[in-house]
Structure formats: C-alpha cells, structure tokens
Design a protein around this motif. Structure first.
Motif, short mmCIF file in Angstrom:
data_model
loop_
_atom_site.label_atom_id
_atom_site.label_comp_id
_atom_site.label_asym_id
_atom_site.label_seq_id
_atom_site.Cartn_x
_atom_site.Cartn_y
_atom_site.Cartn_z
N LYS A 21 0.83 -1.20 0.00
CA LYS A 21 0.00 0.00 0.00
C LYS A 21 0.87 1.25 0.00
O LYS A 21 0.62 2.19 -0.77
N LEU A 22 1.89 1.28 0.85
CA LEU A 22 2.80 2.43 0.91
C LEU A 22 3.49 2.64 -0.43
O LEU A 22 3.70 3.77 -0.86
N GLY A 23 3.83 1.55 -1.11
CA GLY A 23 4.49 1.64 -2.41
C GLY A 23 3.54 1.93 -3.56
O GLY A 23 3.97 2.06 -4.70
N GLY A 24 2.25 2.02 -3.26
CA GLY A 24 1.28 2.32 -4.31
C GLY A 24 0.95 1.14 -5.20
O GLY A 24 0.47 1.31 -6.31
N VAL A 25 1.19 -0.06 -4.71
CA VAL A 25 0.91 -1.26 -5.50
C VAL A 25 -0.51 -1.73 -5.16
O VAL A 25 -0.81 -2.00 -4.00
N PRO A 26 -1.38 -1.81 -6.14
CA PRO A 26 -2.75 -2.26 -5.86
C PRO A 26 -2.75 -3.71 -5.41
O PRO A 26 -2.08 -4.55 -6.00
N THR A 27 -3.48 -3.99 -4.35
CA THR A 27 -3.59 -5.37 -3.86
C THR A 27 -4.99 -5.88 -4.15
O THR A 27 -5.97 -5.20 -3.87
N PRO A 28 -5.07 -7.08 -4.69
CA PRO A 28 -6.38 -7.62 -5.04
C PRO A 28 -7.17 -8.04 -3.81
O PRO A 28 -6.60 -8.36 -2.77
N ARG A 29 -8.47 -8.01 -3.94
CA ARG A 29 -9.34 -8.52 -2.89
C ARG A 29 -9.44 -10.03 -3.11
O ARG A 29 -9.88 -10.48 -4.16
N ILE A 30 -8.98 -10.80 -2.14
CA ILE A 30 -8.93 -12.25 -2.30
C ILE A 30 -10.17 -12.86 -1.65
O ILE A 30 -10.44 -12.64 -0.47
N THR A 31 -10.91 -13.63 -2.44
CA THR A 31 -12.14 -14.23 -1.92
C THR A 31 -11.98 -15.72 -1.63
O THR A 31 -12.66 -16.25 -0.77
N LYS A 32 -11.09 -16.39 -2.33
CA LYS A 32 -10.89 -17.82 -2.12
C LYS A 32 -9.48 -18.07 -1.60
O LYS A 32 -8.52 -17.49 -2.07
N GLN A 33 -9.37 -18.96 -0.63
CA GLN A 33 -8.07 -19.30 -0.03
C GLN A 33 -7.08 -19.78 -1.09
O GLN A 33 -5.93 -19.42 -1.08
N GLN A 34 -7.55 -20.59 -2.05
CA GLN A 34 -6.65 -21.16 -3.05
C GLN A 34 -6.06 -20.09 -3.96
O GLN A 34 -4.99 -20.27 -4.53
N ASP A 35 -6.74 -18.96 -4.09
CA ASP A 35 -6.23 -17.88 -4.94
C ASP A 35 -5.24 -16.97 -4.21
O ASP A 35 -4.55 -16.19 -4.85
N SER A 36 -5.20 -17.06 -2.90
CA SER A 36 -4.41 -16.10 -2.13
C SER A 36 -2.91 -16.17 -2.42
O SER A 36 -2.27 -15.15 -2.58
N GLN A 37 -2.35 -17.37 -2.49
CA GLN A 37 -0.92 -17.48 -2.73
C GLN A 37 -0.54 -16.91 -4.09
O GLN A 37 0.42 -16.15 -4.21
N GLN A 38 -1.31 -17.23 -5.11
CA GLN A 38 -1.03 -16.73 -6.45
C GLN A 38 -1.15 -15.21 -6.49
O GLN A 38 -0.35 -14.51 -7.10
N ALA A 39 -2.17 -14.68 -5.83
CA ALA A 39 -2.38 -13.23 -5.80
C ALA A 39 -1.22 -12.51 -5.10
O ALA A 39 -0.74 -11.48 -5.58
N LEU A 40 -0.76 -13.07 -3.99
CA LEU A 40 0.36 -12.47 -3.28
C LEU A 40 1.64 -12.52 -4.10
O LEU A 40 2.44 -11.58 -4.09
N LEU A 41 1.84 -13.61 -4.83
CA LEU A 41 3.00 -13.72 -5.70
C LEU A 41 2.96 -12.66 -6.80
O LEU A 41 3.99 -12.08 -7.15
N GLU A 42 1.78 -12.40 -7.33
CA GLU A 42 1.64 -11.36 -8.36
C GLU A 42 1.97 -9.98 -7.80
O GLU A 42 2.65 -9.18 -8.45
N VAL A 43 1.50 -9.70 -6.60
CA VAL A 43 1.80 -8.41 -5.96
C VAL A 43 3.31 -8.30 -5.74
O VAL A 43 3.92 -7.26 -6.01
N ALA A 44 3.93 -9.37 -5.26
CA ALA A 44 5.38 -9.36 -5.03
C ALA A 44 6.14 -9.13 -6.33
O ALA A 44 7.12 -8.38 -6.36
#
Length: 161
Positions: A21-44
């Motif tokens: 958030k501080l870096g201005g990187v949009p973070t997705p709203r994660i609705t399913k547990q299985q999607d969370s790891q992939q979403a975090l990897l994309e943000v990283a």
C-alpha cells in the motif's frame, strides 16, 4: 554520553500488505483461499519488478515512528541498569518502545534472542563489521572469528584493570 539516546529514531516494521500500500501497489481482494498465494506472488512480482523504483522511493521517504521524545529513555546508562535487572532494553521482549509499536517488532532477530537462565552465552550483533571490529577483514571466516574473540578478550581485560 551515557545519558544520550542510543538510537535517536526507529521505524516500525511493515506487513507485506502495508508495504504494498505504501508503495502504491494495488492489492487484489482475495475471496478464495486457493487464490491467495497466487495473488500475493503477483503483488510481489509487481513490487520487485516494474514498480520497484516507486516502492523503493516510498519506503525510503517513510517517516520514523519513534523520535527523540520516545527514545530519550533508551540510553547506555538505562540499558546497563536494566541489564542488571535481567532486562534488555534493546530486545523486542523487554523494550517499552517495542510494546508501543504497531508491529511489536523493532529489533527483529537480535531482539528475539534471549540468554537462557544460567547460560554464559552472549549474542553480539554487528551489521557493519569494519565499524564494529575494525578494518582488518580481508582474511577468511576463521580469522574473523579469532579477531572477534581477541577483541572481546581485550575488552574484558581492560575492564579488569
């Protein structure tokens, strides 16, 4: 000066989401547990890839959470006096600064290391070897360890005389 703050300012640790958030990187709203790891990897990937300059600039310009007022009591004298009471003001476990921080982590790994009752082991952290121990470090690891031991022995000897 035994009564001057050891470290005049501190910055609290950030969680991954806070850093994004501080870096201005949009973070997705994660609705399913299985999607969370992939979403975090994309943000990283974004934070370390094309947005790295922006994230680095934002992190570098971040203000300190704790300034002279909060750190005034963290002096060499106070630290040593508390050591006599089996408390280490430079550890996350005993520091009032850490307790008042949002993350409860200021000293990170060294702040988590504790001497066990009856132990004769002391942990010393040195992030800049040449500043802590001296510039003579073109040798290998064994020579470095020997140099540290000799420096500590000299310190102990100087306290006895």
């Amino acid at each position: 000066n035994a009564d001057a703050p050891i470290i005049p300012r501190f910055t609290d640790y950030l969680t991954f989401a806070e850093m994004a958030k501080l870096g201005g990187v949009p973070t997705p709203r994660i609705t399913k547990q299985q999607d969370s790891q992939q979403a975090l990897l994309e943000v990283a990937r974004e934070m370390l890839g094309r947005l790295k300059p922006q994230v680095s600039k934002s992190l570098a310009s971040r203000a300190c959470n704790f300034h002279e007022d909060a750190t005034a009591g963290l002096t060499p004298r106070a630290w040593l006096e508390q050591m006599l009471q089996d408390r280490d003001l430079l550890s996350d476990h005993d520091s009032p600064l850490t307790q008042s921080s949002q993350s409860h982590v200021l000293f990170k790994s060294m702040g988590a290391w504790r001497m066990l009752p009856g132990s004769d082991r002391v942990y010393i952290e040195c992030r800049g070897v040449t500043e802590c121990i001296g510039p003579a470090f073109s040798e290998g690891m064994v020579e470095r360890v020997i140099s540290v031991v000799e420096a500590i022995q000299e310190l102990e000897d100087s306290r006895l005389h």
